[in-house]
Design a protein around this motif. Structure first.
Motif, PDB file in Angstrom:
ATOM      1  N   TRP A 619       0.837  -1.199   0.000  1.00  0.00           N
ATOM      2  CA  TRP A 619       0.000   0.000   0.000  1.00  0.00           C
ATOM      3  C   TRP A 619       0.878   1.257   0.000  1.00  0.00           C
ATOM      4  O   TRP A 619       0.619   2.216  -0.733  1.00  0.00           O
ATOM      5  CB  TRP A 619      -0.916  -0.018   1.224  1.00  0.00           C
ATOM      6  CG  TRP A 619      -2.021   0.991   1.207  1.00  0.00           C
ATOM      7  CD1 TRP A 619      -2.243   1.963   0.281  1.00  0.00           C
ATOM      8  CD2 TRP A 619      -3.064   1.131   2.181  1.00  0.00           C
ATOM      9  NE1 TRP A 619      -3.340   2.707   0.603  1.00  0.00           N
ATOM     10  CE2 TRP A 619      -3.874   2.213   1.758  1.00  0.00           C
ATOM     11  CE3 TRP A 619      -3.371   0.465   3.352  1.00  0.00           C
ATOM     12  CZ2 TRP A 619      -4.985   2.631   2.494  1.00  0.00           C
ATOM     13  CZ3 TRP A 619      -4.490   0.872   4.077  1.00  0.00           C
ATOM     14  CH2 TRP A 619      -5.282   1.937   3.660  1.00  0.00           C
ATOM     15  N   ASP A 620       1.933   1.237   0.810  1.00  0.00           N
ATOM     16  CA  ASP A 620       2.860   2.376   0.835  1.00  0.00           C
ATOM     17  C   ASP A 620       3.472   2.614  -0.538  1.00  0.00           C
ATOM     18  O   ASP A 620       3.599   3.763  -0.995  1.00  0.00           O
ATOM     19  CB  ASP A 620       3.980   2.128   1.846  1.00  0.00           C
ATOM     20  CG  ASP A 620       3.533   2.380   3.282  1.00  0.00           C
ATOM     21  OD1 ASP A 620       4.205   1.884   4.205  1.00  0.00           O
ATOM     22  OD2 ASP A 620       2.513   3.079   3.486  1.00  0.00           O
ATOM     23  N   GLU A 621       3.862   1.549  -1.220  1.00  0.00           N
ATOM     24  CA  GLU A 621       4.499   1.663  -2.536  1.00  0.00           C
ATOM     25  C   GLU A 621       3.548   2.261  -3.569  1.00  0.00           C
ATOM     26  O   GLU A 621       3.955   3.089  -4.392  1.00  0.00           O
ATOM     27  CB  GLU A 621       4.951   0.279  -3.029  1.00  0.00           C
ATOM     28  CG  GLU A 621       6.273  -0.190  -2.480  1.00  0.00           C
ATOM     29  CD  GLU A 621       6.772  -1.416  -3.223  1.00  0.00           C
ATOM     30  OE1 GLU A 621       7.995  -1.599  -3.295  1.00  0.00           O
ATOM     31  OE2 GLU A 621       5.933  -2.199  -3.732  1.00  0.00           O
ATOM     32  N   GLN A 622       2.315   1.854  -3.526  1.00  0.00           N
ATOM     33  CA  GLN A 622       1.368   2.232  -4.573  1.00  0.00           C
ATOM     34  C   GLN A 622       0.611   3.527  -4.266  1.00  0.00           C
ATOM     35  O   GLN A 622       0.011   4.106  -5.159  1.00  0.00           O
ATOM     36  CB  GLN A 622       0.351   1.089  -4.800  1.00  0.00           C
ATOM     37  CG  GLN A 622       0.969  -0.281  -4.997  1.00  0.00           C
ATOM     38  CD  GLN A 622       1.999  -0.307  -6.103  1.00  0.00           C
ATOM     39  OE1 GLN A 622       1.862   0.375  -7.129  1.00  0.00           O
ATOM     40  NE2 GLN A 622       3.066  -1.084  -5.898  1.00  0.00           N
ATOM     41  N   ASP A 623       0.635   3.977  -2.996  1.00  0.00           N
ATOM     42  CA  ASP A 623      -0.191   5.122  -2.621  1.00  0.00           C
ATOM     43  C   ASP A 623       0.552   6.078  -1.693  1.00  0.00           C
ATOM     44  O   ASP A 623      -0.018   6.614  -0.751  1.00  0.00           O
ATOM     45  CB  ASP A 623      -1.481   4.621  -1.970  1.00  0.00           C
ATOM     46  CG  ASP A 623      -2.531   5.722  -1.844  1.00  0.00           C
ATOM     47  OD1 ASP A 623      -3.390   5.596  -0.945  1.00  0.00           O
ATOM     48  OD2 ASP A 623      -2.491   6.700  -2.610  1.00  0.00           O
TER      49      ASP A 623
END
Length: 733
Positions: A619-623
């Motif tokens: 989630w951190d990587e994508q958002d």
């Protein structure tokens, strides 16, 4: 009742077959035999042909029971030949004649005038077999090679078949015996072998005083003759048979008498345990329509003979008869019961956590789908039998209707009792083994909850080599889905896996070597299912459908990274054995996963996913840090903090001998903004308070965090010196 033998004594006749056999024997004993004659007894498999032949043999040797005035000086000579005993022989003709010769030599009734016949038949067999071709138009190389060898043998050997046949005819005509040759079970042969048998009969059919009685299923035989190049099998058979008799369908009253007798012999039918009203319902509306032939009765009896004695006092005999009859006569119904035992036995769970009306709709859909898969004539009887054994099968019933009846069902040892069901299958595969039947049954589970219960059971069992049966099952499944499952069943399995797999993934699981953990095994199973779908839109759509209805975001994330990393390697020029999606497709898959993660975050369920740190990293990587922001909000409550501690638990290295669980303190610091000492103190406080909602997994995670702060270790589990920096909040990575 013998396992599968034909009756030989007409006194035990239950189906009124003895009258026909007596008439046939009378014809054989009184007919003109100056020329040969061929009778055929034709009927479906299991209809009683072998019994007719056995009764006929009986009356041929007990002439006084037919008619004391039968004008014969001696009993006929009976010769039996079962061609399937010699199945695979490259020269059935020679075996046929040789068997007649051997039986004549052993028969004490053979008169002096026939003493030379066996030797003459031996010579005829040798001569005929040298030139005998097994098929008129052989299509297989093996048959062609065999034919060429026999032609060559004929050219090299001087055999006068005509003179041998003439000599045999003279011997047969000089004596009063008639030789009756019985050939049974012709429909068990391979097509080429069947043709050889008929050619055997034709080859020596012109000999006098020979009478043939053949037993076979006409429809099956005609199909086999067509396969070996006989364009008009009906006409072909007419040229061989002089008298054709078709057996009528077995008398249902007789079948009922046979069924009743078998059950009385094998099962406890005393009034104390035998529920006559339920038996009437089970038999009249169901079983009576499924048991159609004497062989069906014997198959049922054999199933009861082996399975009933070990559990005699543990089961309801009426249910036991019904359950095991379905097992042998309608295997699909047996598999359905096994796969849906949870709701059939009213186990205390709710389908997909919905209300009772939704559960009922699900059951109706599954029942209708199952019944539609059966033959037309089986649907009604099977439905009635299952309904008699399992009240929940009735689509008008809800769970609440049977409240309080579980105690009664258990007292009666009914199969619908949740804690009695297993006794109905005590004769099972040894503990630790996974049979093909078990594998296929579990893979076909129509409901996620049924699959979950089966897999949870496997997770608590050990296989023969000491490994967990669940991992063994997942390993076997990857190579079995193409064998056991249809396209629709594979899609259902894909959906079910993403419903239940996260409930079987645990941070406390022992990891022996990389890729042997449960999440990896599930990921490879999913990949195997995906690989069976055509690449492109259909494959992506199938996965998206499973993900949008699934709960297992940890497995979804594991699968995404597996496929993404394989794609990266492939695009970099490295050899990769499995790349399910191209760049555009994997981007679409990523977007669907991100939507699913956010959905579960809003619902409050995401924090309980087993690989929370893994999912939040995605989630951190994508958002742009969305996962960490979510974790910070969750950490405000004590229960949320405990779940974050579970999510921060780390895998123990395979080489580590420590029994302590590990914690990723750096991740907890990043998510909560707390330093190591503050984390340790909060964990200790929660352990001391012992809140009612605190679970064992929470206690393990909190203690692991405390141990990691107080006794820091490196990635390999080796101790390292604590420093002030360990106790400060770490910057975002």
């Amino acid at each position: 009742m013998h396992p599968d033998d034909a009756l030989s004594d007409p006194k035990k006749d239950e189906l009124d077959r003895s009258g026909f056999a007596k008439a046939l024997a009378h014809s054989i004993l009184t007919m003109d035999v100056n020329s040969p004659f061929v009778f055929s007894i034709e009927g479906e498999w299991g209809s009683g042909k072998s019994t007719i032949l056995a009764f006929t043999k009986y009356y041929l040797t007990h002439r006084n029971e037919i008619n004391s005035q039968v004008p014969l000086e001696v009993d006929p000579i009976i010769v039996e030949f079962s061609p399937w005993w010699f199945s695979g022989s490259d020269d059935l003709l020679r075996q046929f004649i040789r068997e007649i010769s051997l039986q004549l030599r052993a028969n004490k009734k053979v008169l002096e005038k026939l003493k030379s016949l066996p030797s003459l038949l031996d010579n005829l067999g040798a001569a005929l077999s040298s030139s005998f071709l097994p098929a008129p138009e052989p299509t297989q190389m093996a048959l062609l090679a065999s034919a060429l060898r026999k032609v060559l043998s004929w050219l090299l050997r001087d055999r006068d078949v005509a003179s041998l046949r003439h000599e045999i005819e003279k011997v047969l005509k000089r004596q009063p015996n008639r030789i009756v040759v019985f050939l049974d079970d012709l429909d068990r042969l391979h097509p080429e072998e069947l043709l050889q048998v008929f050619q055997c009969v034709k080859a020596i059919a012109s000999l006098p005083r020979l009478i043939y009685v053949l037993g076979f299923d006409q429809e099956a035989v005609q199909k086999m003759l067509t396969k070996v190049g006989i364009h008009n099998p009906h006409q072909y058979l007419e040229k061989i048979m002089q008298s054709v008799w078709s057996l009528p369908a077995p008398d249902q009253l007789g079948i009922a008498r046979m069924t009743e007798k078998a059950i009385e012999e094998l099962v406890d039918t005393s009034p104390k345990v035998w529920q006559q009203d339920r038996w009437q319902s089970l038999y009249r509306d169901g079983l009576e329509h499924l048991i159609r032939t004497p062989r069906d009765v014997k198959r049922m009896a054999n199933a009861l003979r082996a399975a009933y004695p070990p559990v005699r006092s543990e089961v309801n005999p009426v249910d036991f008869v019904g359950f095991h009859t379905l097992r042998v006569l309608v295997p699909a119904a047996y598999s359905f019961i096994r796969s849906n035992r949870s709701w059939l036995t009213r186990a205390n769970f709710r389908f997909l956590f919905r209300d009772e009306n939704d559960e009922l709709k699900d059951r109706i859909n599954v029942i209708n789908q199952f019944l539609s898969s059966l033959r037309d004539g089986d649907r009604g009887p099977v439905a009635k039998m299952i309904e008699t054994m399992f009240p929940m099968f009735n689509t008008q019933n809800k769970k609440s209707r049977f409240d309080g009846l579980e105690v009664v069902w258990r007292q009666e040892a009914r199969i619908c009792s949740v804690d009695r069901f297993d006794f109905y299958e005590r004769l099972a595969i040894p503990v630790g083994a996974i049979s093909s039947a078990e594998l296929g049954r579990i893979l076909r589970s129509p409901f996620p909850q049924g699959l979950l219960e089966d897999l949870q059971h496997l997770a608590t069992a050990t296989s023969h080599d000491g490994d967990v049966k669940l991992r063994k099952f997942l390993e076997y499944s990857r190579g079995s889905i193409s064998t056991y499952l249809s396209k629709e069943e594979r899609q259902r399995l894909l959906i079910n896996v993403f419903q239940v797999s996260d409930q079987l993934i645990s941070k406390t699981e022992s990891y022996y070597v990389p890729f042997f953990s449960t999440d990896w095994e599930f990921a490879w199973l999913v990949t195997a299912i995906i690989d069976l779908l055509p690449k492109g839109t259909e494959r992506v759509s199938a996965l998206v459908e499973a993900w949008r209805g699934g709960d297992s975001v940890s497995l979804m994330t594991r699968c995404y990274y597996l496929w993404f990393e394989n794609l990266e390697k492939y695009e970099a020029g490295s050899y990769v054995s499995n790349v399910p999606f191209n760049r555009e497709e994997i981007e679409h898959v990523k977007d669907v996963l991100l939507q699913r993660v956010k959905f579960f975050a809003k619902s409050g369920l995401l924090v309980k996913t087993p690989f929370l740190g893994f999912v939040l990293h995605f989630w951190d990587e994508q958002d742009d840090g969305g996962g960490s922001r979510y974790a910070a909000d969750v950490s405000q409550s004590d229960e949320g903090f405990c779940w974050l501690a579970v999510g921060a638990m780390r895998d123990r290295p395979p080489s580590s001998t420590s029994t302590q669980y590990r914690s990723d303190v750096a991740a907890l610091t990043r998510w909560t903004g707390m330093g190591g000492q503050e984390l340790s103190e909060r964990c200790a406080r929660l352990l001391d308070e012992k809140a009612e909602w605190l679970q064992e997994i929470h206690r393990i995670a909190l203690q692991a965090c405390i141990d990691e702060v107080q006794n820091p270790r490196d990635a390999w589990g080796r101790p390292k010196k604590a420093s002030a920096d360990n106790l400060k909040p770490l910057p975002d990575e």
